[in-house]
Design a protein around this motif. Structure first.
Motif, PDB file in Angstrom:
ATOM      1  N   VAL A   1       0.841  -1.205   0.000  1.00 28.80           N
ATOM      2  CA  VAL A   1       0.000   0.000   0.000  1.00 28.80           C
ATOM      3  C   VAL A   1       0.872   1.249   0.000  1.00 28.80           C
ATOM      4  O   VAL A   1       0.606   2.203  -0.738  1.00 28.80           O
ATOM      5  CB  VAL A   1      -0.941  -0.025   1.224  1.00 28.80           C
ATOM      6  CG1 VAL A   1      -1.547   1.345   1.458  1.00 28.80           C
ATOM      7  CG2 VAL A   1      -2.036  -1.053   1.013  1.00 28.80           C
TER       8      VAL A   1
ATOM      9  N   LYS B   1      -5.672   7.619  -4.499  1.00 32.05           N
ATOM     10  CA  LYS B   1      -5.979   6.679  -5.580  1.00 32.05           C
ATOM     11  C   LYS B   1      -5.935   5.231  -5.097  1.00 32.05           C
ATOM     12  O   LYS B   1      -6.327   4.329  -5.816  1.00 32.05           O
ATOM     13  CB  LYS B   1      -4.972   6.847  -6.725  1.00 32.05           C
ATOM     14  CG  LYS B   1      -4.944   8.229  -7.319  1.00 32.05           C
ATOM     15  CD  LYS B   1      -6.153   8.481  -8.174  1.00 32.05           C
ATOM     16  CE  LYS B   1      -6.059   9.814  -8.859  1.00 32.05           C
ATOM     17  NZ  LYS B   1      -7.379  10.366  -9.118  1.00 32.05           N
ATOM     18  N   VAL B   2      -5.380   5.017  -3.919  1.00 29.62           N
ATOM     19  CA  VAL B   2      -5.267   3.666  -3.378  1.00 29.62           C
ATOM     20  C   VAL B   2      -6.156   3.612  -2.144  1.00 29.62           C
ATOM     21  O   VAL B   2      -5.833   4.207  -1.128  1.00 29.62           O
ATOM     22  CB  VAL B   2      -3.804   3.344  -3.010  1.00 29.62           C
ATOM     23  CG1 VAL B   2      -3.685   1.915  -2.538  1.00 29.62           C
ATOM     24  CG2 VAL B   2      -2.910   3.584  -4.196  1.00 29.62           C
ATOM     25  N   ARG B   3      -7.289   2.926  -2.264  1.00 25.28           N
ATOM     26  CA  ARG B   3      -8.273   3.072  -1.202  1.00 25.28           C
ATOM     27  C   ARG B   3      -8.860   1.733  -0.784  1.00 25.28           C
ATOM     28  O   ARG B   3      -8.733   0.724  -1.474  1.00 25.28           O
ATOM     29  CB  ARG B   3      -9.389   3.999  -1.679  1.00 25.28           C
ATOM     30  CG  ARG B   3      -8.860   5.339  -2.115  1.00 25.28           C
ATOM     31  CD  ARG B   3      -9.939   6.312  -2.406  1.00 25.28           C
ATOM     32  NE  ARG B   3     -10.780   5.888  -3.506  1.00 25.28           N
ATOM     33  CZ  ARG B   3     -11.845   6.559  -3.919  1.00 25.28           C
ATOM     34  NH1 ARG B   3     -12.202   7.660  -3.301  1.00 25.28           N
ATOM     35  NH2 ARG B   3     -12.563   6.134  -4.935  1.00 25.28           N
ATOM     36  N   ARG B   4      -9.477   1.761   0.388  1.00 26.38           N
ATOM     37  CA  ARG B   4     -10.174   0.611   0.916  1.00 26.38           C
ATOM     38  C   ARG B   4     -11.628   0.978   1.093  1.00 26.38           C
ATOM     39  O   ARG B   4     -11.939   2.128   1.351  1.00 26.38           O
ATOM     40  CB  ARG B   4      -9.632   0.288   2.315  1.00 26.38           C
ATOM     41  CG  ARG B   4      -8.451  -0.574   2.291  1.00 26.38           C
ATOM     42  CD  ARG B   4      -7.994  -0.835   3.695  1.00 26.38           C
ATOM     43  NE  ARG B   4      -6.981  -1.852   3.612  1.00 26.38           N
ATOM     44  CZ  ARG B   4      -7.238  -3.145   3.645  1.00 26.38           C
ATOM     45  NH1 ARG B   4      -8.437  -3.582   3.866  1.00 26.38           N
ATOM     46  NH2 ARG B   4      -6.280  -4.017   3.521  1.00 26.38           N
ATOM     47  N   PRO B   5     -12.524  -0.010   1.016  1.00 25.85           N
ATOM     48  CA  PRO B   5     -13.932   0.321   1.273  1.00 25.85           C
ATOM     49  C   PRO B   5     -14.144   0.671   2.735  1.00 25.85           C
ATOM     50  O   PRO B   5     -13.558   0.037   3.617  1.00 25.85           O
ATOM     51  CB  PRO B   5     -14.691  -0.953   0.889  1.00 25.85           C
ATOM     52  CG  PRO B   5     -13.686  -2.016   0.731  1.00 25.85           C
ATOM     53  CD  PRO B   5     -12.336  -1.402   0.598  1.00 25.85           C
TER      54      PRO B   5
ATOM     55  N   SER C   1     -21.347   3.268   0.084  1.00 24.63           N
ATOM     56  CA  SER C   1     -20.074   2.652  -0.298  1.00 24.63           C
ATOM     57  C   SER C   1     -18.989   3.705  -0.240  1.00 24.63           C
ATOM     58  O   SER C   1     -18.515   4.189  -1.256  1.00 24.63           O
ATOM     59  CB  SER C   1     -20.179   2.065  -1.699  1.00 24.63           C
ATOM     60  OG  SER C   1     -20.328   3.102  -2.641  1.00 24.63           O
TER      61      SER C   1
ATOM     62  N   TRP D   1     -15.203   5.254   0.643  1.00 25.19           N
ATOM     63  CA  TRP D   1     -13.828   4.778   0.490  1.00 25.19           C
ATOM     64  C   TRP D   1     -12.923   5.625   1.370  1.00 25.19           C
ATOM     65  O   TRP D   1     -13.180   6.806   1.557  1.00 25.19           O
ATOM     66  CB  TRP D   1     -13.366   4.926  -0.958  1.00 25.19           C
ATOM     67  CG  TRP D   1     -14.113   4.104  -1.954  1.00 25.19           C
ATOM     68  CD1 TRP D   1     -15.221   4.478  -2.654  1.00 25.19           C
ATOM     69  CD2 TRP D   1     -13.818   2.775  -2.389  1.00 25.19           C
ATOM     70  NE1 TRP D   1     -15.615   3.469  -3.488  1.00 25.19           N
ATOM     71  CE2 TRP D   1     -14.775   2.414  -3.351  1.00 25.19           C
ATOM     72  CE3 TRP D   1     -12.819   1.854  -2.044  1.00 25.19           C
ATOM     73  CZ2 TRP D   1     -14.776   1.174  -3.978  1.00 25.19           C
ATOM     74  CZ3 TRP D   1     -12.825   0.628  -2.682  1.00 25.19           C
ATOM     75  CH2 TRP D   1     -13.797   0.286  -3.629  1.00 25.19           C
TER      76      TRP D   1
ATOM     77  N   LEU E   1      -5.256   1.218   7.166  1.00 25.51           N
ATOM     78  CA  LEU E   1      -5.005  -0.195   6.895  1.00 25.51           C
ATOM     79  C   LEU E   1      -5.365  -1.057   8.089  1.00 25.51           C
ATOM     80  O   LEU E   1      -5.854  -2.175   7.954  1.00 25.51           O
ATOM     81  CB  LEU E   1      -3.531  -0.400   6.536  1.00 25.51           C
ATOM     82  CG  LEU E   1      -3.262  -1.756   5.889  1.00 25.51           C
ATOM     83  CD1 LEU E   1      -3.861  -1.797   4.515  1.00 25.51           C
ATOM     84  CD2 LEU E   1      -1.799  -2.055   5.831  1.00 25.51           C
TER      85      LEU E   1
ATOM     86  N   ARG F   1     -10.363  -2.485  10.171  1.00 31.51           N
ATOM     87  CA  ARG F   1     -11.107  -3.315   9.236  1.00 31.51           C
ATOM     88  C   ARG F   1     -12.490  -2.735   9.010  1.00 31.51           C
ATOM     89  O   ARG F   1     -13.156  -2.343   9.968  1.00 31.51           O
ATOM     90  CB  ARG F   1     -11.245  -4.721   9.812  1.00 31.51           C
ATOM     91  CG  ARG F   1      -9.923  -5.426   9.915  1.00 31.51           C
ATOM     92  CD  ARG F   1      -9.734  -6.304   8.718  1.00 31.51           C
ATOM     93  NE  ARG F   1      -8.307  -6.449   8.458  1.00 31.51           N
ATOM     94  CZ  ARG F   1      -7.846  -7.058   7.376  1.00 31.51           C
ATOM     95  NH1 ARG F   1      -8.667  -7.532   6.497  1.00 31.51           N
ATOM     96  NH2 ARG F   1      -6.567  -7.170   7.193  1.00 31.51           N
ATOM     97  N   PRO F   2     -12.955  -2.667   7.776  1.00 30.15           N
ATOM     98  CA  PRO F   2     -14.310  -2.164   7.566  1.00 30.15           C
ATOM     99  C   PRO F   2     -15.348  -3.138   8.128  1.00 30.15           C
ATOM    100  O   PRO F   2     -15.141  -4.339   8.099  1.00 30.15           O
ATOM    101  CB  PRO F   2     -14.409  -2.077   6.045  1.00 30.15           C
ATOM    102  CG  PRO F   2     -13.394  -3.009   5.523  1.00 30.15           C
ATOM    103  CD  PRO F   2     -12.294  -3.068   6.538  1.00 30.15           C
TER     104      PRO F   2
END
Lengths: 480, 220
Positions: free
Chosen positions: A332, A343-347, A359, A361, A368, A371-372
């Protein structure tokens, strides 16, 4: 000569030595000076510009010490505790400062003293440049005028009228006698005590926790584009050694290149978990270090942690193979540095019924570890959700519709689709606490065309809901 | 295990992690995404989308991904070159279960060398790679398997005859290393694994599609 607009004409803000010799007095009126010598040239002073430039210089002075403060309108204060040995002692450090600031084209005076007050006095009113210990400071301060105590004009004036013209004179007067004569706010005894270190100077920035930092100074300014990369390879092991000693890990890393002309080039990288792995840190910054623009040349580099966290000595695994979590974090970091953190994403699902809002982001660098939650409203099982969502719903043209109002045939992106099967509606009401009162509800349908493509379409509004004309249809998602 | 899947077999996706290329039947047909979601193993997932692919085919929607939403890392790449770089970077990270990359059209950066690099990286580090081509042509590629996937009319909904039922896909394997190509109409079904557990996978009734594929091959 620089002038300032004042209530009764122009005042002299600053003057060159030549102008002072010919009668210009700082703080005096321009007309008085012109009366003495009509040839004096005057330019309007740019106070805000000077202040901004001084702030910039404070950043550049970070090359000597991590703790730099702007002091008044014309001074910088550096905490050089534990720094001087890097430059070969206090005197060498002062000489280095004087030389480099002079190179920028500025006359300057500098002094090192155990207290901020004493350093201020010695830098401005001359005397011993380097002093150590209370006795030496007292001896150095004694011949200076009382103005060196940095009191306000009235207190200074009172002292002079009392015949106490030098700092040393104050020592001869009983403290009690002096204490009675002055009010608390601008007390000369306090100022003296602060200068001598008997009282703590509240302005002195003392941080228990200076940022981890490594520094390399060049003998000659370098303009080679490789310099940044080479400095990085030199600095990373030093910074890592310091991080190891203090049991810290960096979350944000800065490579600062100090240029000869007083500007600072900066390369920055963030990490998603605290780390002090030398290979990883070097790799993160290597691209950006190579692209630092030397302009007129770098003469020093610093590698500094912008944000750091506690990181105890840990072993990833027995055979030196990094654990999954750490490896993901490194991936990451690398992606974020090159492509940009947004530009580098997690939900990060939000509690909302509106699909595009639910939804959410977040930048993977920032979250990191967290946790979603899969229990958020939008992710509950039993709801049909498409696996592709258009960033903004696209309007479709309905060619004709069933009596219930659902389209039988529609055009999306200039292609005709015949609906073979449909399921719905799922009604999603607007969030009235966030949106305007004219927002319309949506009825979502999952439809399948004759070829088997499945779409998520919705009708915005109802006929006669009083919030606009005939309802429109939109495509919002695609089912796999 | 539902009884209806008797005789069905899993689609012949590669057993070992490698690069597979999936061509979408049409850029506005997301059928491949449903098939792929079933095929992917659980675990952290890197999903790279080129900007143009997002505009044309929509952004990944975690709510529709089910179990894969948890470990998802989504990358929005400026162009094909950045997307390929991000994919290769991801393939070097063994903590990932798979890397999915979506490219639009036939970018110049995607040549035989680029796909070959991806295939080698995937095999060396044991991370499955799926290269998705939206609106692209099947030019030279180093992918071990090349599929063409589109939606097919769905199966009958168990409770509502007018509603779309469980999805089905039209999957064509048109190039593969070490096995015959084939053409299948696939749906989702349970398949028993080697260790006795059952996995939900894209399955097809083998005889019509596979046999036809072999027949065609023999004729050709």
């Amino acid at each position: 000569m620089f002038t300032l607009e004042a209530q009764h004409g122009q005042l002299i803000h600053a003057a060159t030595e030549a102008a002072v010799e010919r009668g210009a007095r700082i703080g005096g009126r321009l007309t008085d000076a012109r009366a003495l010598d009509p040839a004096l040239a005057a330019v309007a002073a740019d106070v805000a510009g000077d202040a901004a430039w001084l702030r910039g210089l404070a950043g550049w002075a970070g090359r000597w010490s991590p703790l730099v403060e702007v002091d008044g309108a014309d001074g910088l204060r550096l905490d050089v505790t534990g720094v001087a040995h890097l430059f070969g002692g206090e005197r060498r450090l002062l000489a280095d400062m004087a030389e480099r600031v002079a190179t920028l084209g500025f006359s300057n005076r500098a002094a090192i003293a155990p207290t901020a007050g004493a350093a201020w006095a010695l830098a401005r009113y001359g005397g011993e440049a380097v002093t150590v210990g209370e006795r030496q400071v007292a001896a150095a301060l004694a011949p200076l005028p009382v103005a060196a105590l940095r009191l306000d004009a009235r207190a200074t004036h009172t002292l002079v009228r009392l015949g106490l013209k030098q700092v040393g004179d104050l020592a001869g007067v009983p403290r009690k006698a002096l204490a009675r004569r002055f009010r608390e706010a601008d007390h000369p005894l306090d100022a003296l005590d602060r200068a001598l270190g008997r009282k703590a100077e509240p302005l002195t920035a003392v941080t228990q926790d200076p940022p981890p930092r490594a520094l390399v100074a060049m003998k000659e300014p370098v303009v080679h584009p490789e310099a940044g990369t080479q400095a990085l390879t030199l600095l990373v092991p030093r910074l890592v050694a310091e991080l190891e000693r203090r049991k810290l890990g960096v979350r944000e890393l800065l490579l600062l290149g100090y240029r000869v002309d007083g500007s600072v080039a900066e390369a920055r990288a963030a990490t998603s978990i605290p780390t002090r792995e030398p290979k990883h840190l070097a790799r993160l910054l290597s691209d950006k270090a190579a692209s630092l623009d030397p302009e007129f040349g770098f003469d020093a580099f610093a590698l500094q942690a912008g944000w750091w966290e506690r990181l105890d000595a840990a072993q990833d695994a027995l055979v030196g193979e990094p654990s999954g979590e750490a490896e993901l974090a490194r991936l990451v970091d690398r992606l974020s540095v090159k492509l940009g953190p947004d530009k580098v994403r997690r939900p990060a699902p939000r509690e909302s019924h509106l699909p595009e809002r639910a939804s959410g982001w977040v930048a993977a660098v920032a979250s990191l570890s967290s946790r979603p939650s899969t229990t958020a409203l939008g992710l509950r099982p039993g709801r049909a959700r498409p696996n592709r969502l258009l960033d903004r719903p696209e309007a479709i043209a309905v060619i004709y519709a069933t009596p219930e109002g659902l389209p039988r045939r529609f055009v999306w992106r200039r292609q005709v689709h015949d609906i073979a099967r449909a399921q719905g509606p799922e009604r999603i009401a607007p969030e009235w606490w966030r949106e305007r009162s004219t927002a319309r509800l949506r009825d979502y349908y999952k439809v399948e065309d004759t070829a088997g493509c499945r779409f998520w379409i919705f009708r915005q509004g109802l006929v006669g809901d009083g919030r606009g004309g005939a309802p429109d249809w939109f495509v919002h998602g695609l089912f796999g | 295990m539902p009884a209806g899947n008797a005789g069905a077999v899993a689609l012949p996706f590669p057993d070992a992690p490698t690069l597979s290329e999936l061509f979408a039947a049409s850029p506005r047909d997301a059928g491949w995404a449903g098939l792929l979601a079933l095929q992917l193993r659980p675990g952290p997932l890197l999903w790279v989308q080129e900007r143009m692919a997002i505009l044309e085919g929509g952004r990944v929607h975690p709510a529709g991904l089910g179990r894969h939403a948890d470990g998802l890392i989504h990358v929005e790449a400026r162009d094909a070159r950045a997307a390929l770089w991000a994919m290769e970077e991801g393939l070097r990270c063994q903590a990932l279960s798979a890397v999915v990359g979506e490219l639009w059209g036939d970018p110049a950066a995607l040549d035989f060398t680029a796909t070959r690099r991806l295939a080698v990286a995937a095999e060396r580090h044991g991370v499955a790679a799926y290269l998705i081509r939206l609106g692209g042509h099947a030019n030279l590629s180093g992918a071990r398997q090349r599929w063409r996937v589109g939606s097919a009319p769905s199966a009958v909904h168990p409770f509502d005859g007018r509603a779309p039922g469980p999805p089905r896909w039209d999957a064509e394997l048109f190039r593969a290393r070490g096995r015959a190509p084939g053409h299948w109409i696939a749906g989702e079904g349970w398949v028993a694994g080697d260790d006795g557990s059952a996995d939900l996978l894209p399955v097809a009734a083998e005889p019509p599609g596979g046999a036809l594929g072999q027949e065609q091959r023999r004729l050709a």
